[in-house]
Design a protein around this motif. Structure first.
Motif, short mmCIF file in Angstrom:
data_model
loop_
_atom_site.label_atom_id
_atom_site.label_comp_id
_atom_site.label_asym_id
_atom_site.label_seq_id
_atom_site.Cartn_x
_atom_site.Cartn_y
_atom_site.Cartn_z
N ASP A 88 -45.50 43.88 -26.80
CA ASP A 88 -45.58 45.10 -26.00
C ASP A 88 -45.16 46.30 -26.85
O ASP A 88 -44.01 46.37 -27.28
N MET A 91 -41.78 48.03 -26.29
CA MET A 91 -40.50 47.34 -26.40
C MET A 91 -39.72 47.64 -27.67
O MET A 91 -38.50 47.54 -27.69
N GLY A 92 -40.40 48.03 -28.72
CA GLY A 92 -39.72 48.14 -30.01
C GLY A 92 -39.15 49.50 -30.34
O GLY A 92 -38.49 49.67 -31.36
N ASP B 163 -32.01 54.14 -23.27
CA ASP B 163 -33.45 54.40 -23.36
C ASP B 163 -34.25 53.10 -23.46
O ASP B 163 -35.28 52.94 -22.81
N ASN B 164 -33.79 52.19 -24.31
CA ASN B 164 -34.49 50.92 -24.48
C ASN B 164 -33.51 49.87 -24.99
O ASN B 164 -33.24 49.77 -26.19
N HIS B 166 -33.74 46.70 -25.12
CA HIS B 166 -34.37 45.66 -25.92
C HIS B 166 -34.44 46.09 -27.39
O HIS B 166 -34.05 45.35 -28.30
N MET B 167 -34.93 47.29 -27.59
CA MET B 167 -35.02 47.83 -28.95
C MET B 167 -33.64 47.92 -29.57
O MET B 167 -33.44 47.58 -30.74
N PRO B 299 -46.41 49.39 -18.48
CA PRO B 299 -46.40 48.00 -18.94
C PRO B 299 -45.01 47.52 -19.30
O PRO B 299 -44.81 46.36 -19.62
N GLU B 300 -44.02 48.42 -19.23
CA GLU B 300 -42.67 48.08 -19.64
C GLU B 300 -42.09 46.88 -18.88
O GLU B 300 -41.27 46.13 -19.39
N ALA B 302 -43.33 44.19 -18.22
CA ALA B 302 -43.70 42.90 -18.77
C ALA B 302 -42.54 42.28 -19.54
O ALA B 302 -42.27 41.10 -19.48
N ALA B 303 -41.83 43.14 -20.27
CA ALA B 303 -40.61 42.77 -21.00
C ALA B 303 -40.70 41.41 -21.69
O ALA B 303 -41.71 41.05 -22.25
N THR B 304 -39.64 40.63 -21.61
CA THR B 304 -39.57 39.41 -22.39
C THR B 304 -40.36 38.26 -21.77
O THR B 304 -40.40 37.19 -22.33
N GLU B 306 -41.12 35.08 -19.60
CA GLU B 306 -40.40 34.02 -18.91
C GLU B 306 -39.08 33.64 -19.57
O GLU B 306 -38.26 32.98 -18.98
#
Lengths: 264, 319
Positions: A88, A91-92, B163-164, B166-167, B299-300, B302-304, B306
């Motif tokens: 995605d 995501m990064g 902000d993110n 995951h990043m 689309p965020e 969707a993430a990781t 399952e």
């Protein structure tokens, strides 16, 4: 460089949704290997990358990066060894922050962060050059918010962030899957260049068998949470998609008949 | 004439609440957490100041202690969320409830007067001009300090955490530590505003924080709607937020001047904030042409996919 030994992971254990994602996966990468990974849905490709990155702790097995056992090291500490690009494009990167700020955060991956100026002027200017090499016209948009970029541009920036501090291992999780074919080709081209220039050890998941054959020096196929095909060197260069399909049928078919022989 | 006379008081109060709104901005806008601790921590700041100053402690030391007490409340909320895996809104509510008892114990009773005639306070409703000057000074100092801090290496990663996440984790950022730190700074500033408020109004009361978050949100929404159009950067946003708080108190004063039943004031504030928060959604859901609806799907989510539940992971990787 990377040594995965007998990795097991079951999601939602003990419920009807229990899913064995990794089932005795072992893999050893040598320094400078560029491995492409293919496999069907649920074969465990992304799970393998997430296990390496430390998104979850495996049920069994160990992961070593460059001789260090990282199996129980949390994700954010493990990040100093790794560069990651995700499927995605959202995501990064941090969308509300400038391109230069995103790069500055990535630049300090693996170092202790202090109360020092987070993005000195000279450093900001240095990013102009790095961005120019991408050839996407981003060198004039250092102060633009990343959220304003297209998916392809964001993936390119993420790739840059992943590799700006030469990582021991670069993990690419279908990083072109969400892009249109033309942009995907461009991002793959940039990927090849960065990996070669920096001699990065790389794992690239792809759903495109042609890409898997074309890129890298080694190809593995996962099936039901383990490696069933592992080809490298000259043998890999000569592969065709038909060969791969035949190999897959044989590899998974062999196992199937084996199971049946036990049952009967 | 009555309204004109009330203006300086409205501005002074607006500045104090501007400080509160700056604190709220850190959790609500930067960390992207709706932190309900604030209703308790503004009161904690006020109670600490009242309890100490009535015992003869220097006013600056009182303010510092108020800041630290608020920061501690933020740490509690942060740890409930990151180390215990409790959702942030619930963590805030739990801390807020704890603070109710704590505040009562700090104050010793439900209400404590802090008279400007008896104690050496920095600002008071008796002298609005000097109160405004003190308010501007405090806002300026906090804005400059935050501006510097959020451009340091650590500050940038707090921004990226909100902000993110995951990043941030992928770039080696300890997001749990950052959340706790961010909530501590946020609630520290909010307690500071409480300490100023008690001096201004001349008393501390264990009920003084009720609904504070709504006033703060109103200030942020009003402020950003203007400042983002002028110059969308960090300092302008903070100045805008203070301006928003002043605007809120001018309107508030005007509404009182109109002679509305003051019992309805909190209802009015909440309705106004609810309308402002709902506008973007209503616009995108009911007033968009059909073919454009697609473009709003992020689309965020969707993430990781399952792999593993994020709340569980946060508990595990806490440091």
């Amino acid at each position: 460089m990377l040594k995965i030994t007998d990795l097991h992971k079951t999601f939602h254990p003990g419920t009807v949704n229990a899913k064995k994602a990794l089932n005795g996966l072992s893999l050893t990468l040598n320094e400078g290997d560029f491995v492409t990974v293919i496999g069907g849905n649920g074969a465990g490709k992304s799970t393998m990358l997430n296990a390496i990155a430390g998104v979850f702790v495996p049920d069994e097995g160990t992961i070593e990066i460059d001789g260090v056992d990282v199996t129980n090291i949390p994700e954010y500490k493990r990040a100093k060894y790794l560069g990651r690009v995700f499927q995605d494009p959202m995501m990064g990167t941090a969308p509300d922050m400038e391109i230069a700020e995103n790069l500055a955060i990535a630049r300090r991956r693996g170092t202790r962060r202090h109360l020092l100026w987070g993005l000195p002027k000279a450093e900001r200017e240095s990013y102009r050059e790095v961005l120019r090499e991408l050839g996407l016209g981003l060198e004039d948009r250092l102060s633009s918010k990343v959220g304003l970029l297209s998916g392809g541009q964001r993936q390119a920036v993420t790739l840059l962030m992943a590799t700006i501090n030469k990582p021991k291992l670069l993990l690419l999780d279908e990083h072109t899957a969400a892009l249109d074919p033309k942009t995907a080709a461009k991002v793959l081209e940039i990927t090849d260049r960065i990996v070669q220039d920096n001699h990065l050890t790389t794992i690239m998941i792809t759903h495109n068998m042609r890409d898997a054959i074309k890129h890298g020096n080694r190809l593995i196929m996962l099936h039901e949470g383990r490696v069933i095909i592992d080809v490298s060197g000259e043998e890999k260069q000569k592969l065709t998609v038909e060969d791969l399909l035949a190999m897959f049928a044989r590899a998974s078919g062999d196992e199937f008949s084996h199971d049946r022989s036990i049952l009967s | 004439m009555g309204f004109i006379n009330a203006l300086p008081g409205a501005v002074a109060q607006g500045l104090i609440w501007g400080l509160f709104a700056i604190g709220l901005y850190i959790s609500y806008k930067i960390l992207d957490i709706a932190d309900l601790t604030v209703d308790g921590s503004i009161c904690t700041g006020g109670c600490v100041l009242a309890a100490l100053i009535t015992r003869g402690v220097n006013v600056y030391i009182c303010i510092l202690c108020a800041f630290l007490a608020g920061a501690l409340a933020g740490v509690v909320t942060g740890l409930l969320h990151t180390a215990m895996g409790i959702p942030p809104i619930l963590s805030g509510i739990l801390t807020q409830l704890m603070l109710w008892s704590v505040n009562l114990k700090i104050l010793g009773k439900a209400n404590l007067p802090v008279s400007s005639r008896k104690y050496d306070v920095l600002l008071s409703s008796i002298n609005n001009v000097s109160s405004i000057i003190v308010g501007v000074l405090f806002c300026a100092i906090i804005i400059v300090a935050l501006w510097l801090f959020f451009y340091t290496e650590i500050g940038l990663t707090i921004k990226s955490t909100g902000d993110n996440e995951h990043m941030s984790r992928a770039q080696g950022v300890n997001v749990n530590f950052n959340k706790v730190l961010g909530l501590a700074i946020s609630n520290g500033i909010i307690a500071l505003s409480g300490a100023l408020l008690v001096q201004y109004q001349g008393f501390a009361d264990v009920n003084m924080g009720r609904g504070a978050i709504v006033i703060g949100l109103a200030a942020i929404i009003i402020g950003l709607s203007v400042s983002l159009k002028i110059k969308p950067n960090f300092v302008c946003s903070l100045i805008g937020v203070v301006g928003g708080a002043i605007a809120y108190y001018l309107v508030y004063t005007f509404v009182i001047f109109l002679g509305i039943d003051t019992d309805f004031l909190k209802m009015l504030s909440a309705v106004v904030v609810a309308i402002f928060l709902a506008v973007p959604y209503i616009k995108s859901t009911y007033f968009k042409k059909r073919h454009k609806v697609h473009a709003t799907v992020e689309p965020e989510t969707a993430a990781t996919g399952e792999e593993g539940s994020p709340t569980k992971k946060e508990g595990e990787e806490n440091a």
